[in-house]
Structure formats: C-alpha cells, structure tokens
Design an enzyme around this catalytic site. Structure first.
Site, PDB file in Angstrom:
ATOM      1  N   ALA A 236       0.712  -1.630   0.380  1.00 38.71           N
ATOM      2  CA  ALA A 236      -0.151   0.050  -0.113  1.00 38.71           C
ATOM      3  C   ALA A 236       0.804   1.127  -0.168  1.00 38.71           C
ATOM      4  O   ALA A 236       1.853   1.010   0.519  1.00 38.71           O
ATOM      5  CB  ALA A 236      -1.063   0.054   1.425  1.00 38.71           C
ATOM      6  N   CYS A 237       0.814   2.287  -0.551  1.00 39.01           N
ATOM      7  CA  CYS A 237       0.596   3.448  -0.066  1.00 39.01           C
ATOM      8  C   CYS A 237       1.821   3.864   1.354  1.00 39.01           C
ATOM      9  O   CYS A 237       1.386   3.176   1.982  1.00 39.01           O
ATOM     10  CB  CYS A 237      -0.268   4.801  -1.025  1.00 39.01           C
ATOM     11  SG  CYS A 237       0.121   6.253  -0.226  1.00 39.01           S
ATOM     12  N   PRO A 238       2.252   3.800   0.931  1.00 37.88           N
ATOM     13  CA  PRO A 238       4.030   4.879  -0.257  1.00 37.88           C
ATOM     14  C   PRO A 238       4.638   4.171  -0.722  1.00 37.88           C
ATOM     15  O   PRO A 238       5.531   4.578  -1.468  1.00 37.88           O
ATOM     16  CB  PRO A 238       4.250   5.875   0.323  1.00 37.88           C
ATOM     17  CG  PRO A 238       5.113   5.517   1.986  1.00 37.88           C
ATOM     18  CD  PRO A 238       3.267   4.688   1.904  1.00 37.88           C
TER      19      PRO A 238
END
Length: 89
Positions: free
Chosen positions: A16-18
């Site tokens: 997942a981000c980042p």
C-alpha cells in the site's frame, strides 16, 4: 523493427501507499539514465502517486496499463544532469 528497450521489473503487488513509489524510487536510483523500470502494483492510489512522482522527479511515465487487479507502470529514468565544476583562476 527496433526491439523494445530492456526493462527492470519491480513487483510491489500487495503493498500500500507509499511503499510502491518508495521502492520504485530506490530502484531508479540504482539504474542507468534512460533505462526503464516496469512496476506492477495493486494499490489504486498508485495511479496518482506515480504521476506525481514522475512529475516531481523528472522521470518519464511512458506507459500505464491495467490487467484485472494489476496496474503496470513503465518509467524511464531521467537523464543525469552534468554537474559543472566551478571555474578556478
């Protein structure tokens, strides 16, 4: 017909981000100028993240595609700018 430029593959599916952008940034720093990195991701936020990342860093987002849940980004590493040494007299 010219064969496609070789690519380095970075599989960050499931992250997942980042993390996808951070891992891509680390990979690009180790690559030669003008070479390509293909990133496979599943985080939908990666679409906007990679657009912003390339805009901010000067790398080129040359291709984007989707295959089911997998997002594919092809990024060409920016050309290194020569650092000119100061002129001494």
């Amino acid at each position: 017909m010219t064969p496609p430029a070789p690519e380095t593959l970075l599989d960050v599916r499931g992250l997942a981000c980042p993390l996808p952008v951070l891992r891509a940034h680390r990979s690009l720093r180790a690559m030669q100028a003008g070479t390509r990195l293909r990133v496979l991701a599943t985080d939908r936020a990666s679409v906007a993240d990679f657009q912003a990342f390339c805009r901010e860093t000067g790398h080129a987002l040359v291709a984007f595609s989707e295959d089911g849940e997998t997002l594919s980004f092809v990024i060409r590493r920016k050309m290194d700018t020569a650092v000119s040494s100061p002129v001494t007299e």
